[in-house]
Design an enzyme around this catalytic site. Structure first.
Site, PDB file in Angstrom:
ATOM      1  N   GLU A 172       0.911  -1.324   0.008  1.00  0.00           N
ATOM      2  CA  GLU A 172      -0.055   0.363  -0.215  1.00  0.00           C
ATOM      3  C   GLU A 172       1.094   1.281   0.089  1.00  0.00           C
ATOM      4  O   GLU A 172       1.948   1.585   0.352  1.00  0.00           O
ATOM      5  CB  GLU A 172      -0.958   0.374   1.729  1.00  0.00           C
ATOM      6  CG  GLU A 172      -1.885   1.323   1.165  1.00  0.00           C
ATOM      7  CD  GLU A 172      -2.793   0.647   2.397  1.00  0.00           C
ATOM      8  OE1 GLU A 172      -4.245   1.418   2.063  1.00  0.00           O
ATOM      9  OE2 GLU A 172      -2.380  -0.073   3.106  1.00  0.00           O
ATOM     10  N   PHE A 173       0.300   1.900  -0.875  1.00  0.00           N
ATOM     11  CA  PHE A 173       1.121   3.440  -0.499  1.00  0.00           C
ATOM     12  C   PHE A 173       2.252   3.511  -1.747  1.00  0.00           C
ATOM     13  O   PHE A 173       3.182   4.783  -1.185  1.00  0.00           O
ATOM     14  CB  PHE A 173       1.537   4.162   0.633  1.00  0.00           C
ATOM     15  CG  PHE A 173       0.322   4.506   1.719  1.00  0.00           C
ATOM     16  CD1 PHE A 173      -1.224   5.007   1.004  1.00  0.00           C
ATOM     17  CD2 PHE A 173       0.002   3.692   2.524  1.00  0.00           C
ATOM     18  CE1 PHE A 173      -2.161   5.423   1.823  1.00  0.00           C
ATOM     19  CE2 PHE A 173      -1.307   3.253   3.564  1.00  0.00           C
ATOM     20  CZ  PHE A 173      -1.788   5.000   2.916  1.00  0.00           C
ATOM     21  N   ARG A 174       2.546   2.209  -2.357  1.00  0.00           N
ATOM     22  CA  ARG A 174       3.469   2.213  -2.622  1.00  0.00           C
ATOM     23  C   ARG A 174       4.859   1.867  -2.600  1.00  0.00           C
ATOM     24  O   ARG A 174       5.949   2.275  -2.593  1.00  0.00           O
ATOM     25  CB  ARG A 174       4.111   3.232  -4.245  1.00  0.00           C
ATOM     26  CG  ARG A 174       3.244   3.893  -4.808  1.00  0.00           C
ATOM     27  CD  ARG A 174       3.167   4.370  -6.539  1.00  0.00           C
ATOM     28  NE  ARG A 174       3.945   3.644  -7.401  1.00  0.00           N
ATOM     29  CZ  ARG A 174       4.219   2.204  -7.985  1.00  0.00           C
ATOM     30  NH1 ARG A 174       2.272   1.984  -8.033  1.00  0.00           N
ATOM     31  NH2 ARG A 174       4.252   1.865  -8.805  1.00  0.00           N
ATOM     32  N   LEU A 175       5.108   1.441  -1.042  1.00  0.00           N
ATOM     33  CA  LEU A 175       5.800   0.952   0.157  1.00  0.00           C
ATOM     34  C   LEU A 175       6.752  -0.086   0.055  1.00  0.00           C
ATOM     35  O   LEU A 175       6.277  -0.742   0.834  1.00  0.00           O
ATOM     36  CB  LEU A 175       5.291   1.380   1.625  1.00  0.00           C
ATOM     37  CG  LEU A 175       4.856   3.529   1.601  1.00  0.00           C
ATOM     38  CD1 LEU A 175       4.244   3.123   3.081  1.00  0.00           C
ATOM     39  CD2 LEU A 175       5.802   3.767   1.609  1.00  0.00           C
TER      40      LEU A 175
END
Length: 195
Positions: A172-175
């Site tokens: 999620e959130f490109r993490l």
């Protein structure tokens, strides 16, 4: 040679991709370079993975076959969107032809129509019209009528022997989480990368 941890991780992810309902879980992007340095990529199907690397089969006289002959350094990428939050497996390494016996054994498992197609297709060459191809298919159906279809000498397998392999796990959130393995001689080391 892949170590047991890398191979186990890959096989586990592939099984998750199969269970996810992915219609082509063995599809992988194969990127090659021709003699002039021009890059090309296409989707091929993985036909096996073991400690040696990743296997696929093709027409040796095709564009990809010619490119592999000229420059055997390649990259592969699997993308399984439905696994976890999305998973990629990125592979860089050297492609080499499989032994004839291994190509023969795999060819014998293919559907007869696919075997005939391997003889009939002048892969990557200009086709004047579809009828010409259909006539070639008919010609080889007649030639092999009543007997097994042998493997054409211009068709066989490659194994990609990795020197770099990355497991990329979406988050999620490109993490994202990225684990990169690099080979040094016969030894593999791994490290985390920023997403």
């Amino acid at each position: 040679m892949l170590n047991s941890e890398m191979l186990h991780t890959f096989q586990q992810l592939l099984e998750e991709a199969r269970a996810s309902g992915d219609p082509e879980p063995t599809a992988m992007n194969l990127a090659t370079v021709d003699a002039s340095g021009r890059v090309a990529s296409r989707i091929v199907l993985l036909k096996g993975a073991d400690e040696r690397g990743f296997r696929f089969f093709t027409n040796y006289a095709s564009d990809k076959g010619s490119q592999l002959e000229a420059h055997p350094q390649v990259a592969l990428c699997f993308h399984w969107k439905q696994v976890r939050h999305g998973v990629q497996v990125r592979v860089e390494g050297h492609a080499r032809k499989l032994q004839d016996e291994e190509s023969d054994a795999y060819f014998a498992t293919r559907a007869r129509g696919s075997q005939i197609g391997a003889w009939a297709s002048l892969q990557s060459q200009t086709l004047p019209d579809r009828q010409t191809f259909e006539q070639r298919v008919e010609r080889y159906e007649q030639e092999f009528a009543g007997r097994d279809v042998s493997r054409p000498p211009h068709w066989g397998g490659f194994v990609v022997e990795p020197d770099t392999l990355e497991f990329w796990y979406g988050a999620e959130f490109r993490l994202h989480e990225r684990v990169r393995w690099n080979r040094h001689g016969q030894t593999w080391t791994h490290r985390l990368l920023y997403p």
